[in-house]
Design an enzyme around this catalytic site. Structure first.
Site, mmCIF file in Angstrom:
data_model
loop_
_atom_site.group_PDB
_atom_site.id
_atom_site.type_symbol
_atom_site.label_atom_id
_atom_site.label_comp_id
_atom_site.label_asym_id
_atom_site.label_seq_id
_atom_site.Cartn_x
_atom_site.Cartn_y
_atom_site.Cartn_z
ATOM 1 N N GLU A 124 0.847 -1.203 0.000
ATOM 2 C CA GLU A 124 0.000 0.000 0.000
ATOM 3 C C GLU A 124 0.878 1.247 0.000
ATOM 4 O OE1 GLU A 124 -3.348 0.370 2.873
ATOM 5 O OE2 GLU A 124 -2.267 2.164 3.581
ATOM 6 N N HIS A 144 3.462 8.928 -24.323
ATOM 7 C CA HIS A 144 2.319 9.761 -23.942
ATOM 8 C C HIS A 144 2.820 11.108 -23.433
ATOM 9 C CE1 HIS A 144 3.593 7.554 -20.349
ATOM 10 N NE2 HIS A 144 3.066 8.506 -19.601
ATOM 11 N N GLU A 150 2.187 3.028 -15.864
ATOM 12 C CA GLU A 150 1.997 4.267 -15.089
ATOM 13 C C GLU A 150 0.554 4.364 -14.621
ATOM 14 O OE1 GLU A 150 3.288 8.198 -16.743
ATOM 15 O OE2 GLU A 150 1.159 8.686 -16.493
ATOM 16 N N GLU A 154 1.875 10.641 -10.578
ATOM 17 C CA GLU A 154 2.337 9.672 -11.572
ATOM 18 C C GLU A 154 3.075 8.557 -10.825
ATOM 19 O OE1 GLU A 154 5.381 10.135 -15.399
ATOM 20 O OE2 GLU A 154 4.269 11.879 -14.663
#
Length: 489
Positions: free
Chosen positions: A193, A413, A374, A427
């Site tokens: 996490e 991208h 990503e 990101e």
């Protein structure tokens, strides 16, 4: 010739029953005879349920031009009528009935349609003609996730995983809110996490296999990380808090975590009594169901909850929190960036992230990640992303605050700010270091002859490239500046 025997009535009905039981259903379920037209239309009131059989096939002079599709007068957004090859971003914010038109491409849409969706997604409704093929959907608005709201105003939680965003196979996200004093109960899970505090403040508590305890307070802009199996809890401080959780399993389900309330409920009380050397009566007031998120006693001062066990306390490179809010941003023309990865937060061994701020008109430079997909989250602002999927597919998508984005590794991208306020974008990579391939830097550090022979770019452009990674490139805030077909964006 013998006289045929007439069966008794009892034998006759037994024979019928035998036939009914032995003839296949598709044979003995004979179709009813067709009804007449009058029977088809024999409805007592309110018109007819079924039309006449005579409506089948050709009907002379059927088309009624008065009922042909009509589009009411509509307005084109600024830049929408520019040459389609330019791919200029435009917004339908002030357009009542947006139409799927870009330059000379497309045509009007008489409906039905929900214009609110079109206004949020102009690059899907009227895509740049540089788009080709079909890129798997990389976008999920977290506000469309089914929200789990908890009693007594304690908070809520909503998630994104492969159930709603199938492309996102490597990471999943949870957006969680805790009211002041509310807890996310003591729990653990099989996934790692990584968390970012969106607003407010929260106390983070954890315990590891070495008998070491940890407690810390974090605020807006800070980060925490828990490896799989490490038990922890969270409690909102005075202002309450909202945070974003990122897990390293695309199909992660936050409702599937291990919780201490459920563990006690699923363990015989005799075992609890023996394990804790306590009378059975001590377990009379256990919760009757999982708690998940619940209200609690307001947290005391941090010093009052510092707990030291035989293994000492968690500290240094084993710390579960990182105060990213106090890290200075790396400023560049058009915005700034903060990077957090195992080089400065060692415990999060496979989580690397960039907090990117992109000013209006600027963009996160053309790049791709070679080692990781990503997972992105738009904290503020609005922009567009074109994902190029090798070898020849590309798609452009629009994003707003609260949206999750997902771009697989090797897909080039960018993120272009198409709004009037800063984009703040998170990101996240599953990688031991935050890295990317900058297209501008690649071209600059490739021998010029190769670039010229391949792309036929002029020397002036090559001279202007930087040997350094730009991360963000500045642009004209007037997004339609190139509508005339010349100039620099």
């Amino acid at each position: 010739m013998p006289t045929p025997q007439v069966p008794s009535s009892r034998g006759f009905y037994q024979a019928l029953l035998f036939l009914a039981l032995t003839i296949p259903a598709h044979i003995h379920a004979l179709p009813a005879s067709p009804r007449s037209t009058n029977q088809v239309n024999d409805e007592s009131s309110g018109g007819t349920l079924r039309g006449s059989l005579s409506l089948q096939g050709q009907i002379p002079n059927e088309v009624d031009s008065a009922n042909s599709a009509v589009v009411s007068p509509y307005d084109m957004a600024p830049g929408q009528d520019a040459d389609a090859s330019l791919g200029i971003p435009f917004t339908w914010e002030n357009t009542d009935e947006p139409q799927p038109i870009r330059g000379s491409y497309g045509a009007t849409d008489p409906g039905p349609q929900t214009y609110a969706y079109s206004k949020l997604n102009p690059d899907i409704v009227a895509p740049p003609i540089s788009d080709k093929g079909s890129v798997d959907n990389p976008k999920w608005p977290m506000e469309l996730s089914h929200n789990r709201i908890l009693p007594d105003g304690a908070g809520w939680a909503r998630q994104e995983n492969t159930d709603v965003l199938p492309l996102a196979s490597e990471m999943a996200g949870v957006d969680m809110r805790l009211a002041p004093g509310a807890y996310r109960e003591l729990h653990w899970h099989s996934a790692s996490e990584w968390a970012y505090v969106l607003n407010g403040s929260v106390r983070v508590q954890a315990f590891n296999e070495n008998g070491q305890a940890f407690v810390d307070d974090v605020q807006t802009g800070d980060v925490w990380f828990f490896p799989p199996g490490v038990p922890h809890s969270l409690q909102a401080l005075d202002q309450g808090c909202e945070f974003l959780l990122v897990f390293d399993q695309g199909d992660f389900d936050d409702s599937g975590t291990g919780m201490i309330s459920e563990m006690f409920l699923r363990t015989p009380k005799e075992v609890l009594s023996k394990n804790f050397n306590a009378p059975l009566s001590d377990f009379d007031d256990l919760p009757t169901d999982e708690l998940y998120i619940f209200n609690g006693t307001p947290a005391p001062k941090l010093s009052a909850q510092n707990t030291t066990g035989p293994g000492g306390v968690v500290q240094g490179n084993q710390s579960y929190t990182y105060h990213l809010s106090k890290q200075s941003a790396y400023e560049v023309p058009g915005g700034n960036i903060k990077i957090i990865d195992p080089l400065n937060f060692p415990l999060a061994s496979m989580f690397s992230a960039a907090l990117v701020t992109i000013e209006p008109g600027a963009m996160r430079e053309l790049h791709w990640h070679s080692t990781s997909d990503e997972w992105g989250f738009f904290i503020a602002g609005e922009g567009r992303v074109t994902a190029y999927e090798p070898p020849s597919t590309g798609g452009t998508f629009d994003f707003q605050a609260g949206d999750v984005s997902y771009v697989p590794a090797m897909f080039s991208h960018y993120i272009e700010n198409t709004g009037t306020e800063d984009i703040v974008f998170l990101e996240v990579l599953k990688a031991p270091e935050f890295t990317d391939i900058s297209v501008g830097q690649w071209l600059k550090l490739t021998p010029e002859q190769i670039v010229k022979d391949t792309l036929h770019l002029p020397q002036s452009l090559l001279d202007g490239l930087s040997p350094n990674k730009q991360y963000i490139v500045q642009g004209d805030k007037n997004l339609t500046a190139l509508a005339g077909g010349s100039g620099t964006a």
